[in-house]
Design an enzyme around this catalytic site. Structure first.
Site, PDB file in Angstrom:
ATOM      1  N   GLU A 175       5.499  -1.218   3.521  1.00  0.00           N
ATOM      2  CA  GLU A 175       3.963  -1.418   3.902  1.00  0.00           C
ATOM      3  C   GLU A 175       3.143  -0.148   3.657  1.00  0.00           C
ATOM      4  O   GLU A 175       2.578   0.309   4.787  1.00  0.00           O
ATOM      5  CB  GLU A 175       3.750  -1.816   5.251  1.00  0.00           C
ATOM      6  CG  GLU A 175       4.180  -3.400   5.041  1.00  0.00           C
ATOM      7  CD  GLU A 175       3.979  -4.307   6.335  1.00  0.00           C
ATOM      8  OE1 GLU A 175       3.498  -3.493   7.346  1.00  0.00           O
ATOM      9  OE2 GLU A 175       3.764  -5.566   6.369  1.00  0.00           O
ATOM     10  N   GLU A 190       8.270 -10.038   3.296  1.00  0.00           N
ATOM     11  CA  GLU A 190       7.981 -10.013   4.801  1.00  0.00           C
ATOM     12  C   GLU A 190       6.913 -11.373   4.869  1.00  0.00           C
ATOM     13  O   GLU A 190       5.702 -11.101   4.269  1.00  0.00           O
ATOM     14  CB  GLU A 190       7.346  -8.758   5.486  1.00  0.00           C
ATOM     15  CG  GLU A 190       8.020  -7.903   6.167  1.00  0.00           C
ATOM     16  CD  GLU A 190       7.538  -6.761   7.116  1.00  0.00           C
ATOM     17  OE1 GLU A 190       6.532  -7.097   7.765  1.00  0.00           O
ATOM     18  OE2 GLU A 190       7.910  -5.749   7.116  1.00  0.00           O
TER      19      GLU A 190
END
Length: 472
Positions: A260, A372
């Site tokens: 991320e 995710e």
């Protein structure tokens, strides 16, 4: 995924608990040196040490090793303040979908879909990333290995259950850069710490599943962005050289370059950092494994194209100039703010994220992996996540699969936050019961039986049937 720092504003009530109580049985060390620990909402492991033999107050430890027998108790009573990051079927069966990228096929229609099943379906096994914040600040001592030998949850047993009972075939194993280097801002891996992380990797590989080695640092090291004021690309490449050398011969290891990235000023410079990692991995001998390439804005599936990540990362290539095995890494949650911090879901993400991304991938002959996703154990999340998974399966030529967040050392159940006043062999404590981690996917165990959370059972598990379900 991103997390907010939380404060402890709890009402406490007195309750007596026997030292041999089943609630604490797995956490007790010896009658004269009791150790037990807990964590609040799964965000931060809170290790609690108490030496009952000395009738002393409890102390809170930032490092689980301080709670081990023969280790002196910390003098500080301050509670840890850092947050945790974030953010069985047969594994040997041949997937219905190839991981080979499709030939570029551009169409104005978003309905041209594959009919195969997803090739990779899994769960994140969290713990080695604990102590990491979204600014890339981590501490090696904050990591909490999700293995019984390190006083964590039974991550090995969880993975065996997920494979043998549910049909999962992939696990993502997040770890903080600082843990790997023992807090040094360098690419030199600490072999003692790597051996602990490797215990989890080997437990994963033993199930026959694919295992994603994921550096969970948000494109940063202690707040400084890689290649843009922080660690140089050469340092980042050195880190990946060490990891890839370790797992070069493991065909089931997948390399997750970075978790991320967000608020990266220059996406093209970030692509150069990713290129440095890819080149390092291939030159270390890992020439055939998949490598996951993350974009900006928490590598959101919805903005992967519009924020320039797709175009920039299209330029990342293998040393031979090909893009074989280079897969785009995307995340997407289903709650109102895409944070993955709310128990209710409001969207299946199809119209705004997955359909446009599928078409772009198909146009460019590339693939993506949703490493995710998840939601609360609620009816709304079961509805929308099942629809999202069904759409991904219908587009399995461009989507490899999904990985739910998260099991490991997260716990979906309620448990006690302990604050003892004093200790004796009958152990009087103050206790407040708090809700478990909102995205917890950790199964509970009774004897040899594992029970999944409702979201895992209804949607995430391959044998749930969600891949062949409706999309609306």
């Amino acid at each position: 995924m991103s997390f907010l720092t939380i404060s402890l504003l709890l009402g406490l009530g007195a309750v007596a608990v026997q030292a041999q109580s089943p609630l604490y049985g797995q956490w007790l060390d010896r009658r004269d040196n009791l150790c037990f620990w807990s964590y609040l909402r799964g965000f931060q492991p809170m290790y609690v040490r108490n030496c009952c033999k000395l009738d002393q107050p409890v102390t809170f430890c930032a490092d689980y090793s301080q709670c081990l027998p023969g280790v002196a108790s910390s003098s500080s009573t301050a509670k840890p303040t850092s947050t945790a990051s974030s953010t069985s079927k047969p594994a040997t069966s041949v997937p219905a979908t190839s991981t080979s990228a499709p030939s570029p096929t551009c169409s104005a229609s978003l309905t041209s879909r594959a009919t195969g099943k997803l090739s990779h379906v899994g769960i994140n096994i969290a713990g080695f990333d604990f102590g990491c914040n979204s600014d890339g600040s981590c501490t090696a001592s904050g990591a909490w290995p999700p293995l019984l030998k390190y006083y964590g949850h039974d991550g090995e047993g969880q993975m065996q259950h997920f494979v043998n009972d549910d049909g999962f075939n992939t696990f993502r194993l997040p770890v903080g850069w600082q843990f790997l280097t023992n807090d040094a801002m360098s690419g030199t891996i600490n072999q003692t710490n790597l051996a602990k992380y490797d215990d989890l990797v080997q437990a994963c590989l033993a199930t026959g599943a694919s295992c994603i080695v994921d550096v969970h640092n948000y494109a940063r090291f202690n707040g400084q962005i890689i290649g843009q004021g922080g660690p140089s690309n050469d340092v980042f490449a050195q880190l990946w050289t060490g990891l890839a050398t370790k797992y070069a011969s493991e065909s089931k290891v997948i390399f997750g370059v970075m978790n991320e990235p967000h608020d990266v000023p220059d996406i093209n410079l970030w692509a150069q950092s990713v290129q440095a990692a890819v080149t390092a991995i291939r030159k270390a001998g890992a020439t055939t494994q998949l490598i996951l390439l993350p974009g900006n804005n928490w590598t959101s599936a919805q903005t992967f194209v519009s924020n320039g990540s797709g175009a920039a990362l299209m330029k990342v290539v293998n040393p031979d100039g090909s893009t074989t095995g280079l897969i785009f890494d995307v995340h997407k949650y289903l709650d109102s703010d895409n944070s993955g911090t709310n128990s209710e879901c409001v969207t299946n993400n199809i119209e705004e994220a997955w359909a446009p991304l599928a078409n772009w991938l198909r146009c460019n002959g590339r693939q993506a992996f949703n490493t995710e996703t998840g939601g609360g154990n609620t009816a709304s999340c079961i509805q929308y996540l099942c629809q999202q998974i069904a759409f991904q399966a219908q587009n399995s030529d461009v989507f490899l699969g999904y990985v739910g967040w998260a099991a490991g050392n997260f716990d979906p159940s309620e448990f006690a936050l302990l604050s003892p006043i004093k200790c004796s062999l009958s152990l009087t404590v103050r206790r407040s019961t708090v809700s478990g981690y909102v995205l917890g996917e950790t199964p509970t165990q009774s004897g040899s039986t594992w029970t999944d959370t409702s979201l895992v059972k209804s949607c995430l598990a391959p044998n749930s049937g969600s891949q062949s379900g409706p999309t609306s």
